[in-house]
Scaffold this active site. Structure first.
Site, PDB file in Angstrom:
ATOM      1  N   ASP A   1      12.867  -4.186  -2.665  1.00  0.00           N
ATOM      2  CA  ASP A   1      11.737  -3.299  -2.356  1.00  0.00           C
ATOM      3  C   ASP A   1      10.633  -3.638  -3.357  1.00  0.00           C
ATOM      4  OD1 ASP A   1       9.887  -1.305  -2.163  1.00  0.00           O
ATOM      5  OD2 ASP A   1      11.299   0.360  -2.302  1.00  0.00           O
TER       6      ASP A   1
ATOM      7  N   LYS B   1      -0.584  -1.164  -2.561  1.00  0.00           N
ATOM      8  CA  LYS B   1      -0.518  -1.154  -4.031  1.00  0.00           C
ATOM      9  C   LYS B   1      -1.154  -2.444  -4.542  1.00  0.00           C
ATOM     10  CE  LYS B   1       3.241   2.195  -3.864  1.00  0.00           C
ATOM     11  NZ  LYS B   1       4.648   2.531  -4.158  1.00  0.00           N
TER      12      LYS B   1
ATOM     13  N   ARG C   1      -3.156   1.712   3.467  1.00  0.00           N
ATOM     14  CA  ARG C   1      -1.882   2.388   3.220  1.00  0.00           C
ATOM     15  C   ARG C   1      -0.933   2.033   4.349  1.00  0.00           C
ATOM     16  NH1 ARG C   1      -3.036   5.269  -0.735  1.00  0.00           N
ATOM     17  NH2 ARG C   1      -0.854   5.797  -0.968  1.00  0.00           N
TER      18      ARG C   1
ATOM     19  N   TYR D   1      -2.519   2.789  22.312  1.00  0.00           N
ATOM     20  CA  TYR D   1      -1.058   2.845  22.214  1.00  0.00           C
ATOM     21  C   TYR D   1      -0.493   1.463  22.448  1.00  0.00           C
ATOM     22  CZ  TYR D   1       1.499   7.118  21.434  1.00  0.00           C
ATOM     23  OH  TYR D   1       2.116   8.167  20.833  1.00  0.00           O
TER      24      TYR D   1
ATOM     25  N   THR E   1       5.030  -1.867   0.339  1.00  0.00           N
ATOM     26  CA  THR E   1       3.838  -1.181   0.816  1.00  0.00           C
ATOM     27  C   THR E   1       2.741  -2.240   0.879  1.00  0.00           C
ATOM     28  OG1 THR E   1       3.116  -0.715  -1.426  1.00  0.00           O
ATOM     29  CG2 THR E   1       4.436   0.981  -0.351  1.00  0.00           C
TER      30      THR E   1
HETATM   31  C1  LIG Z   1       5.510   3.386  -3.463  1.00  0.00           C
HETATM   32  C2  LIG Z   1       6.901   2.982  -3.229  1.00  0.00           C
HETATM   33  C3  LIG Z   1       7.543   3.233  -2.009  1.00  0.00           C
HETATM   34  C4  LIG Z   1       7.005   4.160  -0.935  1.00  0.00           C
HETATM   35  O1  LIG Z   1       5.827   3.886  -0.373  1.00  0.00           O
HETATM   36  P1  LIG Z   1       5.067   4.996   0.525  1.00  0.00           P
HETATM   37  O2  LIG Z   1       4.064   4.178   1.249  1.00  0.00           O
HETATM   38  O3  LIG Z   1       4.513   5.984  -0.428  1.00  0.00           O
HETATM   39  O4  LIG Z   1       6.061   5.597   1.432  1.00  0.00           O
HETATM   40  C5  LIG Z   1       8.813   2.704  -1.816  1.00  0.00           C
HETATM   41  N1  LIG Z   1       9.426   1.997  -2.780  1.00  0.00           N
HETATM   42  C6  LIG Z   1       8.864   1.771  -3.986  1.00  0.00           C
HETATM   43  C7  LIG Z   1       9.606   0.974  -5.016  1.00  0.00           C
HETATM   44  C8  LIG Z   1       7.591   2.271  -4.255  1.00  0.00           C
HETATM   45  O5  LIG Z   1       7.057   2.065  -5.452  1.00  0.00           O
END
Ligand SMILES: *Cc1c(COP(=O)(O)O)cnc(C)c1O
Length: 445
Positions: A210, A240, A246, A45, A237
């Site tokens: 984002d 990707k 993740r 933690y 994220t």
């Molecule tokens: C994949 C994605 C997210 C969310 O990611 P998670 O890890 O699945 O919560 C947010 N914004 C965009 C543009 C994404 O493509």
């Protein structure tokens, strides 16, 4: 031993190695990233944050600085240093003043930024979800849509690009507290400079990007970085194109303060407002095993080879787009500038996206059915499919294999359209398996 679960894990590994992953939001991590995630750090933690001093230098300088931090429990010597390495590397990778490496996912990262900057009822201007925006950008099914007022701009259906005139008009009309750029199904490079210009006209407007899909392309230097164009915050994220575990990540520009003290609500203080919003605002204890894996993936992304990887993703995507077009597939935006392709399969072969997704699943090519801009079909049986090259590029596939994939997709579409016999799917399954096995997963090497 729990045989059932471990047998399923083994089966999933086999599925991954015998098929080709074309879902543009997926990738294959290295053995080192897997090992960090599967480590004893999961036992710890560490609510709070490490000390943010001395993060400017290289890794050795980061480790030379005192480790006492702002944590609520003892025993943090190692977690502090791991999180400091992750933060320092993320800042280096994305030219940021600050990085919060604790968000459990991309959605958590976005919610933490909203919570850091907005009051209930405040307005956010983001992309229309049907045109490529993400669920967290205002879908009525999300928690954030109940709290904030989301307004949407869209894309121009002919060019597939953002309708910047509309974006500017809506921004001036609604005076949003956040302008949000970043998408899950968009094939162009956004004009960050133009968006930043209109955002700076609006008092107290936070410019948020984002970059969940393209962060790896930014890290590899083949896509512009919104933080270089006046954006205040970038969320992403880490799993990707960035090819880490993740998870989520928030990068920001501004003054880095002590997260235990509440700063004034100004754009300069956004790094600290975000830290307080992640913890204790929206999350509990950070996942230090995942943060360690993030640090490993940032280390990998800082190596010169990662630039080659990012460039190859785009080269492969362009080759795949061209090969698909030659075979009668109609692409939204007529091609791609990044890692992602959106195909209008109804217009191409008279079949819906879900039917095509299922047929491709049978031959070992994994992708997802996806709505196209202004889709007239239901989201579950949309007109399109979305695919991309980050994962197959990791495995080492190149331009020749892109042509082969396009050929399989054409034949599978013809099976769906009733122009070829179903039995051809089984033949293609063997061909895909044979090719896939020539390119082992990075964790198997
Ligand atoms: C994949 C994605 C997210 C969310 O990611 P998670 O890890 O699945 O919560 C947010 N914004 C965009 C543009 C994404 O493509």
């Amino acid at each position: 031993m729990d045989k059932k679960v471990f047998e399923l894990i083994a089966a999933e590994k086999q599925r991954q190695s015998e098929g080709l992953e074309l879902i543009p939001s997926e990738n294959y991590v290295s053995r080192e990233v897997l090992e960090a995630m599967g480590s004893e750090l999961t036992n710890k933690y560490s609510e709070g944050y490490p000390n943010f001093e001395g993060l400017d230098g290289d890794d050795d300088e980061v480790l030379a600085t005192t480790t006492a931090g702002h944590r609520y429990y003892g025993g943090q010597d190692n977690t502090n240093q791991i999180e400091r390495l992750a933060i320092a590397r993320a800042r280096r990778l994305f030219h940021a003043d600050h990085a919060n490496v604790q968000p459990h996912s991309g959605a958590q990262a976005n919610n933490a930024v909203y919570n850091a900057w907005l009051e209930p009822g405040d307005t956010v201007l983001g992309m229309n979800l049907g045109h490529g925006g993400h669920l967290t950008h205002g879908s009525p099914v999300t928690q954030s849509a109940k709290i904030y007022n989301f307004i949407a701009y869209g894309t121009n259906t002919e060019t597939g690009d953002i309708d910047y005139d509309e974006l500017e008009r809506l921004a001036r009309e609604h005076q949003p507290k956040i302008i949000l750029v970043g998408y899950s199904a968009f094939m162009k490079v956004p004009d960050f400079e133009r968006v930043a210009k209109v955002g700076k006209e609006i008092p107290g407007c936070l410019l948020m990007a984002d970059m969940a899909h393209v962060a790896g392309l930014i890290a590899g230097g083949v896509h512009p970085n919104p933080l270089d164009y006046g954006f205040h915050v970038m969320t992403t994220t880490t799993h990707k194109t960035l090819r880490g575990p993740r998870g989520g990540l928030i990068l920001s520009k501004g003054i880095v303060g002590n997260p235990l003290r509440r700063p004034e609500h100004t754009l300069e203080n956004i790094p600290t407002l975000i830290d307080r919003s992640v913890f204790p605002g929206t999350q509990g204890g950070p996942l230090e095993h995942v943060i360690a894996a993030k640090a490993v993936s940032f280390y990998e992304a800082l190596q010169p080879e990662f630039h080659d990887y990012a460039a190859k993703i785009v080269e492969n995507a362009k080759a795949l787009a061209a090969a698909l077009k030659e075979r009668g597939f109609k692409l939204i935006g007529d091609g791609t500038e990044n890692h992602l392709i959106l195909v209008n399969v109804v217009d191409s072969y008279g079949i819906d996206g879900k039917k095509f997704e299922r047929a491709l699943d049978k031959i070992g090519l994994t992708l997802n059915a996806n709505s196209i801009p202004n889709d007239t079909r239901k989201p579950f049986e949309p007109s399109g499919v979305r695919l991309g090259t980050p994962a197959i590029t990791t495995r080492g596939l190149g331009v020749d294999e892109m042509v082969q994939i396009a050929e399989w997709m054409k034949k599978a579409a013809e099976v769906c359209a009733g122009e070829r016999d179903e039995s051809e799917l089984a033949t293609m399954r063997e061909e895909v398996r044979e090719l896939a096995l020539r390119f082992p997963l990075p964790s198997e090497k």
